[in-house]
Design a protein around this motif. Structure first.
Motif, PDB file in Angstrom:
ATOM      1  N   ALA A  64       0.849  -1.196   0.000  1.00 29.21           N
ATOM      2  CA  ALA A  64       0.000   0.000   0.000  1.00 29.21           C
ATOM      3  C   ALA A  64       0.881   1.240   0.000  1.00 29.21           C
ATOM      4  N   PRO A  65       0.632   2.216  -0.870  1.00 32.50           N
ATOM      5  CA  PRO A  65       1.442   3.437  -0.893  1.00 32.50           C
ATOM      6  C   PRO A  65       1.260   4.246   0.393  1.00 32.50           C
ATOM      7  N   VAL A  66       2.327   4.936   0.776  1.00 30.87           N
ATOM      8  CA  VAL A  66       2.306   5.782   1.971  1.00 30.87           C
ATOM      9  C   VAL A  66       2.890   7.142   1.606  1.00 30.87           C
ATOM     10  N   VAL A  67       2.202   8.208   1.987  1.00 32.43           N
ATOM     11  CA  VAL A  67       2.729   9.556   1.870  1.00 32.43           C
ATOM     12  C   VAL A  67       2.972  10.044   3.293  1.00 32.43           C
ATOM     13  N   SER A  68       4.225  10.300   3.626  1.00 38.25           N
ATOM     14  CA  SER A  68       4.603  10.624   4.994  1.00 38.25           C
ATOM     15  C   SER A  68       5.367  11.933   5.037  1.00 38.25           C
ATOM     16  N   GLU A  69       5.132  12.709   6.089  1.00 37.11           N
ATOM     17  CA  GLU A  69       5.623  14.081   6.119  1.00 37.11           C
ATOM     18  C   GLU A  69       7.129  14.213   5.926  1.00 37.11           C
ATOM     19  N   THR A 210      -2.632  23.755   5.659  1.00 34.67           N
ATOM     20  CA  THR A 210      -2.227  22.502   6.292  1.00 34.67           C
ATOM     21  C   THR A 210      -1.887  21.529   5.177  1.00 34.67           C
ATOM     22  N   MET A 211      -1.271  20.418   5.554  1.00 39.39           N
ATOM     23  CA  MET A 211      -1.004  19.346   4.609  1.00 39.39           C
ATOM     24  C   MET A 211      -1.963  18.188   4.883  1.00 39.39           C
ATOM     25  N   GLU A 212      -2.168  17.363   3.887  1.00 41.27           N
ATOM     26  CA  GLU A 212      -3.114  16.256   4.050  1.00 41.27           C
ATOM     27  C   GLU A 212      -2.748  15.359   5.223  1.00 41.27           C
ATOM     28  N   TRP A 213      -1.448  15.096   5.417  1.00 44.01           N
ATOM     29  CA  TRP A 213      -1.046  14.208   6.508  1.00 44.01           C
ATOM     30  C   TRP A 213      -1.292  14.838   7.880  1.00 44.01           C
ATOM     31  N   GLY A 249      -6.702  23.312   1.385  1.00 40.60           N
ATOM     32  CA  GLY A 249      -7.299  24.629   1.500  1.00 40.60           C
ATOM     33  C   GLY A 249      -7.976  24.793   2.855  1.00 40.60           C
ATOM     34  N   ALA A 250      -8.716  25.881   3.016  1.00 36.96           N
ATOM     35  CA  ALA A 250      -9.420  26.150   4.266  1.00 36.96           C
ATOM     36  C   ALA A 250     -10.500  25.105   4.498  1.00 36.96           C
ATOM     37  N   PHE A 251     -10.806  24.842   5.777  1.00 39.66           N
ATOM     38  CA  PHE A 251     -11.848  23.881   6.122  1.00 39.66           C
ATOM     39  C   PHE A 251     -12.443  24.249   7.474  1.00 39.66           C
TER      40      PHE A 251
END
Length: 256
Positions: A64-69, A210-213, A249-251
């Motif tokens: 499984a792919p991982v995107v990590s800070e 912010t970033m997704e992670w 973006g903003a949330f």
């Protein structure tokens, strides 16, 4: 391997707690603080926790792919990502960690088709862990038996917003007028999502980047506890924005 859905939160919780156990002795230990290319801080605790989590995910979700800070900071985020992947922030709130504040967290979120379907967050300083189960959210403290948590109904006249320490007074006034909350509490990290998920607060409006992670695990937990995260215009807040470098973006995150 357990099915990659909300129930996978229990597996992620174990990994978060392993990383929290690694990080805890390093908190307030005088670790050297380095600066990344964006001038944000990073310590050896961030790097060690990320290594542990990446090795753990390779074991429990092979392929499984991982995107990590920290990996993305050093080598760049991927330009493309598939339907299913993990987002990892080994220490969210490194500034809090560095100054000795307890509000820093370990975060792992599972994304499927742009939606955070499972997540776990541990707070090393307090021993708290929140995670999705497929039937809601459980919280456990220092390994004790887990108990369910749920958002609270908006308390008329007493709603609490969680905000950043650096929010300007004029921004706070505008948000107060827009959302109608009555009190505020300033804190760092994704623990804000968890406090709303367990009914200790009601709303977290975020205008800055912010970033997704940073938020995927918290989004999964809050949604499973009966809350929601929306884009500023009220639309769905989705993940996998590889072309934007996984920048959010903003949330606004809300409870009941």
């Amino acid at each position: 391997m357990t099915t990659l859905d909300a129930r996978f939160g229990a597996v992620l919780a174990d990994l978060c707690e392993e990383a929290a156990d690694l990080v805890r002795p390093l908190w307030n230990s005088g670790l050297a603080v380095h600066r990344k290319s964006d001038d944000s801080p990073v310590t050896e605790a961030d790097r060690r926790a990320e290594t542990l989590i990446l090795e753990g995910l390779a074991r429990v979700a092979p392929g499984a792919p991982v995107v990590s800070e920290e990996h993305a900071s050093e080598f760049g985020a991927p330009g493309r990502i598939g339907r299913v992947f993990f987002l990892v922030d080994p220490i969210d709130g490194t500034k809090a960690f560095v100054r000795g504040d307890p509000n820093f967290t370990v975060n792992i979120g599972l994304i499927v088709d742009g939606v955070p379907v499972a997540g776990a967050i541990s707070a090393p300083a307090t021993g708290e862990t929140w995670f999705t189960t497929g039937q809601g959210v459980l919280k456990r403290i220092n390994g004790a038996a887990a108990a369910p948590v749920r958002v609270r109904v908006w308390p008329e006249g007493a709603a609490v917003a969680l905000i950043s320490h650096t929010m300007k007074p004029e921004t706070l006034k505008a948000l107060t007028d827009r959302y109608g909350f009555h009190g505020t509490d300033a804190m760092d990290s994704s623990i804000k999502f968890c406090r709303i998920a367990e009914g200790a607060a009601d709303i977290y409006p975020r205008l800055g980047p912010t970033m997704e992670w940073d938020i995927a695990a918290g989004h999964a937990i809050l949604a499973a506890a009966g809350g929601r995260v929306e884009a500023e215009d009220g639309g769905p807040f989705l993940y996998g924005k590889a072309k934007a470098g996984f920048l959010n973006g903003a949330f606004v995150a809300r409870g009941g």
